[in-house]
Design an enzyme around this catalytic site. Sequence first.
Site, PDB file in Angstrom:
ATOM      1  N   LYS A 106       0.864  -1.161   0.061  1.00  0.00           N
ATOM      2  CA  LYS A 106      -0.011   0.129   0.020  1.00  0.00           C
ATOM      3  C   LYS A 106       0.751   1.185  -0.108  1.00  0.00           C
ATOM      4  CE  LYS A 106      -4.723   0.797   0.097  1.00  0.00           C
ATOM      5  NZ  LYS A 106      -5.707   0.044  -0.511  1.00  0.00           N
TER       6      LYS A 106
HETATM    7  P1  NAD Z   1     -12.796   7.611  -4.210  1.00  0.00           P
HETATM    8  O1  NAD Z   1     -11.646   8.640  -3.915  1.00  0.00           O
HETATM    9  O2  NAD Z   1     -13.090   7.531  -5.476  1.00  0.00           O
HETATM   10  O3  NAD Z   1     -13.995   7.809  -3.396  1.00  0.00           O
HETATM   11  C1  NAD Z   1     -14.064   8.104  -1.954  1.00  0.00           C
HETATM   12  C2  NAD Z   1     -15.385   8.329  -1.632  1.00  0.00           C
HETATM   13  O4  NAD Z   1     -15.386   8.644  -0.352  1.00  0.00           O
HETATM   14  C3  NAD Z   1     -15.773   9.745  -2.300  1.00  0.00           C
HETATM   15  O5  NAD Z   1     -17.268  10.134  -2.562  1.00  0.00           O
HETATM   16  C4  NAD Z   1     -15.456  10.658  -0.952  1.00  0.00           C
HETATM   17  O6  NAD Z   1     -16.173  12.033  -1.071  1.00  0.00           O
HETATM   18  C5  NAD Z   1     -15.911   9.797   0.336  1.00  0.00           C
HETATM   19  N1  NAD Z   1     -15.652  10.388   1.610  1.00  0.00           N
HETATM   20  C6  NAD Z   1     -14.233  10.434   1.777  1.00  0.00           C
HETATM   21  N2  NAD Z   1     -14.315  10.642   3.050  1.00  0.00           N
HETATM   22  C7  NAD Z   1     -15.639  10.476   3.634  1.00  0.00           C
HETATM   23  C8  NAD Z   1     -16.221  10.536   4.763  1.00  0.00           C
HETATM   24  N3  NAD Z   1     -15.703  10.792   6.195  1.00  0.00           N
HETATM   25  N4  NAD Z   1     -17.587  10.454   4.897  1.00  0.00           N
HETATM   26  C9  NAD Z   1     -18.139  10.007   3.849  1.00  0.00           C
HETATM   27  N5  NAD Z   1     -17.692   9.857   2.810  1.00  0.00           N
HETATM   28  C10 NAD Z   1     -16.406  10.294   2.504  1.00  0.00           C
HETATM   29  O7  NAD Z   1     -12.070   6.146  -3.561  1.00  0.00           O
HETATM   30  P2  NAD Z   1     -12.678   4.574  -3.904  1.00  0.00           P
HETATM   31  O8  NAD Z   1     -11.419   4.141  -4.741  1.00  0.00           O
HETATM   32  O9  NAD Z   1     -14.032   4.677  -4.228  1.00  0.00           O
HETATM   33  O10 NAD Z   1     -12.452   3.923  -2.472  1.00  0.00           O
HETATM   34  C11 NAD Z   1     -13.160   3.737  -1.393  1.00  0.00           C
HETATM   35  C12 NAD Z   1     -12.907   2.879  -0.540  1.00  0.00           C
HETATM   36  O11 NAD Z   1     -12.697   1.553  -0.943  1.00  0.00           O
HETATM   37  C13 NAD Z   1     -11.300   3.000   0.216  1.00  0.00           C
HETATM   38  O12 NAD Z   1     -11.521   2.676   1.510  1.00  0.00           O
HETATM   39  C14 NAD Z   1     -10.564   2.120  -0.650  1.00  0.00           C
HETATM   40  O13 NAD Z   1      -9.356   1.793   0.038  1.00  0.00           O
HETATM   41  C15 NAD Z   1     -11.342   1.018  -0.849  1.00  0.00           C
HETATM   42  N6  NAD Z   1     -11.077   0.180  -2.092  1.00  0.00           N
HETATM   43  C16 NAD Z   1     -10.822   0.648  -3.219  1.00  0.00           C
HETATM   44  C17 NAD Z   1     -10.690  -0.210  -4.399  1.00  0.00           C
HETATM   45  C18 NAD Z   1     -10.471   0.368  -5.900  1.00  0.00           C
HETATM   46  O14 NAD Z   1     -10.496  -0.362  -6.810  1.00  0.00           O
HETATM   47  N7  NAD Z   1     -10.638   1.792  -5.815  1.00  0.00           N
HETATM   48  C19 NAD Z   1     -10.491  -1.404  -4.252  1.00  0.00           C
HETATM   49  C20 NAD Z   1     -10.851  -1.970  -3.146  1.00  0.00           C
HETATM   50  C21 NAD Z   1     -10.919  -1.245  -1.744  1.00  0.00           C
END
Ligand code: NAD
Length: 443
Positions: A106
Site C-alpha cells: 500500500k
Molecule cells: P474514491 O476517492 O474514488 O471515493 C471516495 C469517496 O468517499 C468519495 O465520494 C469521498 O467524498 C467519500 N468520502 C471520503 N471521506 C468520507 C467521509 N468521512 N464520509 C463520507 N464519505 C467520505 O475512493 P474509492 O476508490 O472509491 O475507494 C473507497 C474505499 O474503497 C477506500 O477504503 C479504498 O481503500 C477501498 N477500495 C478501493 C478499491 C478500488 O478499486 N478503487 C478497491 C478495494 C478497496
Amino acid sequence: MEDFNTAKYIEQRLQRAVTYLEVLQPGFIDFLTAPKKSTIVNFPIEMDDKSVKVFRGYRVLHSHVNGPGKGGIRFYPELTYSEIAALSALMTWKCALINVPFGGAKGGVCCDSKALSENELRHITRRFISELGDDIGPHTDIPAPDLYTDERTMGWIYDTYDIMHPGRNNRPVVTGKPIDLGGSPGRQAATGQGCLYATLRFLERIKPSGISTLKNTRVAIQGYGNVGSSVARLFQKEGAVIVAISDSHGGIYCETGLDLDAIDIHKQKGNSVVGLAETLSITNEDLFQLDCDILIPAATSHQIHSENANKIKAKIVIEAGNAPVTPEANDILSRKDVFVLPDILVNAGGVTVSYFEWVQNIENEQWTLEEINQKLEHKMKHATDMVIDKWLSLKDTFGKTDETKKNEQDVSNEYPIVDLHTAALVVALNRLIITIGERGIWP
Ligand code: NAD
C-alpha cells in the site's frame, strides 16, 4: 472512546483468527505481521504560484510470500505510516483469500487532492514515483488506484516508470490504467462488480432475515467515489432501491429511491451529492442509522465503531471500503445478528481484475469484458463459498449459543465470536502458512 490505531486493528483481527488456525509453527504470525519493507520519502514540488511545498509519501511492501506486492496508492491529507502499513497487511490477506499470486502493499502521499490543480497532481505523482525508484516494478511491487487516485494517476505512474526504465514492456508495473495504455476492460467497476457477485452468493446461500436476492432491498451507501458509485449502479440494476448516498460533504436520502443519473450530473456541477433536488439532506451519521436492509460503507476506515454500531438498523453491512468496521463494532453487530461481509472478500474484485490486467500486459493481450466478468464471478463466488463454509464449520465447532452471544458479560467461552471476518482471515492465513511452509524460511 475506542482507539482507532490501525496497527492495533490489524493485531486484533489477527489475534481472533489465530485461535482457529489449523497448523501453526511458532513465529509464523510475527512473520506475517511485520511489513517486509517500508519506504518514506519527503520531496519538494513547485506549486502553480511558484512556492515550494514539501510532500510526504509512503510505500509499504507487506509481504511477497505469494508474489510481488500489490496495493493501491492513495492521496489523502491525514495519511499516516501506521494506516498504510495496516492496509498493506489487509492486501496480503485479500490476495491470499481471492487466490491471486500477489503479496500485499500500500502507499500514498499526504495531500489534499481536491485543493490541487491537475499540474500539481501530475508533478506530485511523477516525483513520488521517481523517489520510489526500483521499490516498485512489474515483478516487485505493482501499484493501483485507491482513495482520490484514478486511471489518470495510474497513466502518469506508468509513464514515469517507463521513462526511467526504457526499452522494455513496462505496462505491468501498474494496474488501473486507461484502456489505451494497457488498462483492462472492467477494471474501473471491478470492485463494485466483485462486491455484487459476493453479495449475491451470500444472499443465495445464507438468506439473512429471509433476504435471498437484492430485489426491493433498501440500500444506503457511504462514499460515492469509484467503489460507492459502481456499487450503487450495479445493486440498482439487480433491483435494489438506493435510498441514501453520501460523500465527504454529507448525504442525501429519498425514501422511494435515488435517481443515480441526476446525482452524477449534480455531483459534476457542484462536487458533492448534497443539495440534489427532491432529496433530503442528511449527515453521514444519519445515514448509518437509517432504517434499511443493507448498509455499505465505501469510503474511509473506522467509520462504524463502538459509539455508533448499536444504532445501526440494517441487517447486513457490506464492507466495500477497507477496514470501515472496527473489531469492537463488529462484535456489537454480531450480537445484534447483523451480518458484516468482510472487506478482504467483498472488495477483492479490484485486485482480481488488476491481476487480470497484469496478465494481459505480460502476454500483450486484451480480453473482452465478458471474459473478465466471467472469470471475476468465478473467483468471487468460490472465495465467498470458502468463507461461508469455514464460518459454518467454525460455528459448529466453537460457536457461542445465541444466548451467550447476547450476554456481553459472559466470559465462560474462551473463543471469540465466530464471525465472517474471522472466517475469511482464517482461510487467507491457512493459505499463507502453507505457502511459507512449502517455500521454507530463507536461508
Ligand atoms: P474514491 O476517492 O474514488 O471515493 C471516495 C469517496 O468517499 C468519495 O465520494 C469521498 O467524498 C467519500 N468520502 C471520503 N471521506 C468520507 C467521509 N468521512 N464520509 C463520507 N464519505 C467520505 O475512493 P474509492 O476508490 O472509491 O475507494 C473507497 C474505499 O474503497 C477506500 O477504503 C479504498 O481503500 C477501498 N477500495 C478501493 C478499491 C478500488 O478499486 N478503487 C478497491 C478495494 C478497496
